[in-house]
Write a protein that holds these residues in place. Structure first.
Motif, PDB file in Angstrom:
ATOM      1  N   VAL A 183       0.910  -1.042  -0.056  1.00 27.65           N
ATOM      2  CA  VAL A 183       0.119  -0.052   0.102  1.00 27.65           C
ATOM      3  C   VAL A 183       0.846   1.249   0.004  1.00 27.65           C
ATOM      4  CG1 VAL A 183      -1.777   1.205   1.385  1.00 27.65           C
ATOM      5  CG2 VAL A 183      -1.848  -1.381   1.236  1.00 27.65           C
ATOM      6  N   ASN A 184       0.500   2.026  -1.105  1.00 26.21           N
ATOM      7  CA  ASN A 184       1.352   3.222  -1.033  1.00 26.21           C
ATOM      8  C   ASN A 184       0.757   4.451  -0.056  1.00 26.21           C
ATOM      9  OD1 ASN A 184       2.624   5.601  -1.599  1.00 26.21           O
ATOM     10  ND2 ASN A 184       1.976   5.598  -3.806  1.00 26.21           N
ATOM     11  N   LEU A 185       1.365   4.771   1.044  1.00 25.97           N
ATOM     12  CA  LEU A 185       0.903   5.500   2.199  1.00 25.97           C
ATOM     13  C   LEU A 185       1.329   7.121   1.828  1.00 25.97           C
ATOM     14  CD1 LEU A 185       1.553   3.354   5.139  1.00 25.97           C
ATOM     15  CD2 LEU A 185      -0.425   3.439   3.855  1.00 25.97           C
ATOM     16  N   ASN A 186       1.819   7.315   0.590  1.00 25.20           N
ATOM     17  CA  ASN A 186       1.974   8.818   0.501  1.00 25.20           C
ATOM     18  C   ASN A 186       0.933   9.670  -0.041  1.00 25.20           C
ATOM     19  OD1 ASN A 186       4.786   8.448   1.178  1.00 25.20           O
ATOM     20  ND2 ASN A 186       5.420   7.422  -0.634  1.00 25.20           N
ATOM     21  N   GLU A 187      -0.169   9.254  -0.122  1.00 24.82           N
ATOM     22  CA  GLU A 187      -1.292  10.095  -0.339  1.00 24.82           C
ATOM     23  C   GLU A 187      -1.694  11.109   0.646  1.00 24.82           C
ATOM     24  OE1 GLU A 187      -2.733   9.646  -3.385  1.00 24.82           O
ATOM     25  OE2 GLU A 187      -1.759   7.673  -3.568  1.00 24.82           O
ATOM     26  N   LYS A 188      -2.422  12.231   0.287  1.00 27.97           N
ATOM     27  CA  LYS A 188      -2.611  13.129   1.139  1.00 27.97           C
ATOM     28  C   LYS A 188      -3.656  13.167   2.192  1.00 27.97           C
ATOM     29  CE  LYS A 188      -0.650  16.422  -2.122  1.00 27.97           C
ATOM     30  NZ  LYS A 188       0.826  16.913  -1.424  1.00 27.97           N
TER      31      LYS A 188
ATOM     32  N   TYR B 107      -5.816   9.859   6.700  1.00 31.92           N
ATOM     33  CA  TYR B 107      -5.605   8.491   7.255  1.00 31.92           C
ATOM     34  C   TYR B 107      -4.293   7.911   6.707  1.00 31.92           C
ATOM     35  CZ  TYR B 107      -8.550   7.320   2.773  1.00 31.92           C
ATOM     36  OH  TYR B 107      -8.787   7.302   1.602  1.00 31.92           O
ATOM     37  N   TYR B 108      -4.088   8.328   5.616  1.00 34.91           N
ATOM     38  CA  TYR B 108      -2.557   8.069   5.058  1.00 34.91           C
ATOM     39  C   TYR B 108      -1.563   8.592   5.912  1.00 34.91           C
ATOM     40  CZ  TYR B 108      -4.333   5.880   0.922  1.00 34.91           C
ATOM     41  OH  TYR B 108      -5.111   4.868  -0.139  1.00 34.91           O
ATOM     42  N   GLU B 109      -1.845   9.731   6.470  1.00 35.82           N
ATOM     43  CA  GLU B 109      -0.751  10.487   7.142  1.00 35.82           C
ATOM     44  C   GLU B 109      -0.754   9.905   8.691  1.00 35.82           C
ATOM     45  OE1 GLU B 109      -0.607  14.779   9.432  1.00 35.82           O
ATOM     46  OE2 GLU B 109      -1.373  14.862   7.292  1.00 35.82           O
ATOM     47  N   TYR B 110      -2.063   9.496   9.080  1.00 35.79           N
ATOM     48  CA  TYR B 110      -1.926   8.846  10.421  1.00 35.79           C
ATOM     49  C   TYR B 110      -1.009   7.497  10.294  1.00 35.79           C
ATOM     50  CZ  TYR B 110      -3.570   5.835  14.234  1.00 35.79           C
ATOM     51  OH  TYR B 110      -3.567   4.885  15.041  1.00 35.79           O
ATOM     52  N   LEU B 111      -1.410   6.625   9.218  1.00 38.45           N
ATOM     53  CA  LEU B 111      -0.591   5.405   9.125  1.00 38.45           C
ATOM     54  C   LEU B 111       0.846   5.560   8.905  1.00 38.45           C
ATOM     55  CD1 LEU B 111      -3.164   3.369   6.891  1.00 38.45           C
ATOM     56  CD2 LEU B 111      -2.772   3.287   9.338  1.00 38.45           C
ATOM     57  N   ARG B 112       1.283   6.621   8.152  1.00 39.24           N
ATOM     58  CA  ARG B 112       2.837   6.839   8.075  1.00 39.24           C
ATOM     59  C   ARG B 112       3.183   7.214   9.359  1.00 39.24           C
ATOM     60  NH1 ARG B 112       1.003   9.883   3.768  1.00 39.24           N
ATOM     61  NH2 ARG B 112       1.251  11.887   4.903  1.00 39.24           N
ATOM     62  N   GLN B 113       2.596   7.769  10.328  1.00 36.88           N
ATOM     63  CA  GLN B 113       3.215   8.326  11.503  1.00 36.88           C
ATOM     64  C   GLN B 113       3.228   6.971  12.251  1.00 36.88           C
ATOM     65  OE1 GLN B 113       1.250  11.410  13.681  1.00 36.88           O
ATOM     66  NE2 GLN B 113       1.525  10.590  15.549  1.00 36.88           N
ATOM     67  N   ARG B 114       2.118   6.118  12.569  1.00 33.69           N
ATOM     68  CA  ARG B 114       2.183   5.204  13.297  1.00 33.69           C
ATOM     69  C   ARG B 114       3.201   3.790  12.979  1.00 33.69           C
ATOM     70  NH1 ARG B 114       1.728   4.013  17.377  1.00 33.69           N
ATOM     71  NH2 ARG B 114       0.472   2.465  17.606  1.00 33.69           N
ATOM     72  N   PHE B 115       3.382   3.900  11.458  1.00 32.58           N
ATOM     73  CA  PHE B 115       4.383   2.852  10.954  1.00 32.58           C
ATOM     74  C   PHE B 115       5.479   3.231  10.777  1.00 32.58           C
ATOM     75  CE2 PHE B 115       0.421   0.681   8.410  1.00 32.58           C
ATOM     76  CZ  PHE B 115      -0.031   0.170   9.426  1.00 32.58           C
TER      77      PHE B 115
ATOM     78  N   LEU C  36      -7.351   1.535   9.128  1.00 31.61           N
ATOM     79  CA  LEU C  36      -7.394   0.267   8.147  1.00 31.61           C
ATOM     80  C   LEU C  36      -8.578   0.204   7.270  1.00 31.61           C
ATOM     81  CD1 LEU C  36      -5.169  -2.263  10.249  1.00 31.61           C
ATOM     82  CD2 LEU C  36      -4.440  -0.514   8.272  1.00 31.61           C
ATOM     83  N   TYR C  37      -9.707   0.278   8.293  1.00 34.09           N
ATOM     84  CA  TYR C  37     -10.988   0.207   7.703  1.00 34.09           C
ATOM     85  C   TYR C  37     -11.120   0.957   6.490  1.00 34.09           C
ATOM     86  CZ  TYR C  37     -16.159   0.827   7.149  1.00 34.09           C
ATOM     87  OH  TYR C  37     -17.360   0.914   6.685  1.00 34.09           O
ATOM     88  N   LEU C  38     -10.964   2.207   6.388  1.00 36.32           N
ATOM     89  CA  LEU C  38     -10.662   3.042   5.147  1.00 36.32           C
ATOM     90  C   LEU C  38     -10.109   2.698   4.008  1.00 36.32           C
ATOM     91  CD1 LEU C  38     -10.374   6.395   7.312  1.00 36.32           C
ATOM     92  CD2 LEU C  38     -12.649   5.462   6.400  1.00 36.32           C
ATOM     93  N   LEU C  39      -9.297   1.577   4.136  1.00 38.50           N
ATOM     94  CA  LEU C  39      -8.535   1.149   2.892  1.00 38.50           C
ATOM     95  C   LEU C  39      -9.017  -0.055   2.328  1.00 38.50           C
ATOM     96  CD1 LEU C  39      -4.780   1.565   4.504  1.00 38.50           C
ATOM     97  CD2 LEU C  39      -6.065   3.153   2.939  1.00 38.50           C
ATOM     98  N   ILE C  40      -9.782  -0.668   3.223  1.00 43.32           N
ATOM     99  CA  ILE C  40     -10.454  -2.075   2.663  1.00 43.32           C
ATOM    100  C   ILE C  40     -11.900  -1.872   2.158  1.00 43.32           C
ATOM    101  CG2 ILE C  40      -8.865  -3.417   3.533  1.00 43.32           C
ATOM    102  CD1 ILE C  40     -10.897  -4.014   5.789  1.00 43.32           C
TER     103      ILE C  40
END
Length: 198
Positions: A52-57, A60-68, A105-109
């Motif tokens: 999953v490319n988490l570089n979107e704006k 929720y991508y920003e949150y996942l980038r931080q947590r990961f 994660l729910y927002l990605l599936i």
């Protein structure tokens, strides 16, 4: 506080990296929804075996980038210092609905039942651990020595007793957060109590 899947008999306190990338009850549940994770400098997420490319704006991508760990590596297990008044705290309300991560994660599936299934197949617990000082840190006081940690605990306890008498509502939101240093797993040998909440 933690909502754990009912088939999870493991009372260790895993950091985020290990709970997602190792053979855990949660990682097995996520695999059912085709989510897998690997660690290489940071946590990498795969959906149907495609990274999953988490570089979107989107937020929720920003949150996942931080947590990961894209920004900093803080995967540690965290908890509250005091067990009283937790049911009235914001932390309680957030934890009762399951790990905050699942909501992102729910927002990605494409699976409406994802969160509902997790809640249905899990139980909300209060875990109480007695942990050596050298294994913990306090949020906003990360550089304390072990001697300073002892003083910090005494001061926070006295402050809490004061507010119990003169301003009890203050304690609902002022419960210091404790983390486990260096993202290590908190061994279940430190568990002194596990209370089923709901």
């Amino acid at each position: 506080m933690s909502r754990r899947l009912n088939d999870d008999k493991d009372n260790n306190g895993y950091n985020l990296k290990d709970v997602l990338t190792k053979e855990t009850s949660l990682s097995h549940f996520l695999k059912k929804y085709h989510m897998t994770f690997e660690y290489d400098k940071y946590i990498r997420m795969y959906l149907c075996d495609k990274e999953v490319n988490l570089n979107e704006k989107e937020y929720y991508y920003e949150y996942l980038r931080q947590r990961f760990g894209y920004i900093y590596h803080d995967y540690s297990m965290k908890g509250l210092m005091f067990a009283d008044d937790i049911k009235n705290s914001t932390d309680y309300q957030m934890a009762e609905g399951g790990p905050e991560l699942l909501g992102y994660l729910y927002l990605l599936i494409d699976a409406d039942e994802f969160i509902d299934e997790f809640i249905r197949k899990s139980t909300f617990y209060q875990f109480e651990y007695l942990v050596p000082l050298e294994q913990i840190y306090f949020d906003n006081y990360e550089d304390l020595s072990n001697d300073d940690k002892q003083c910090h605990i005494i001061i926070k306890t006295l402050q809490r007793l004061y507010f119990c008498k003169y301003d009890p509502l203050f304690n609902e939101e002022d419960n210091p957060t404790i983390g486990i240093i260096d993202n290590i797993t908190l061994s279940e040998k430190y568990l002194i109590n596990k209370i089923k909440i709901c």
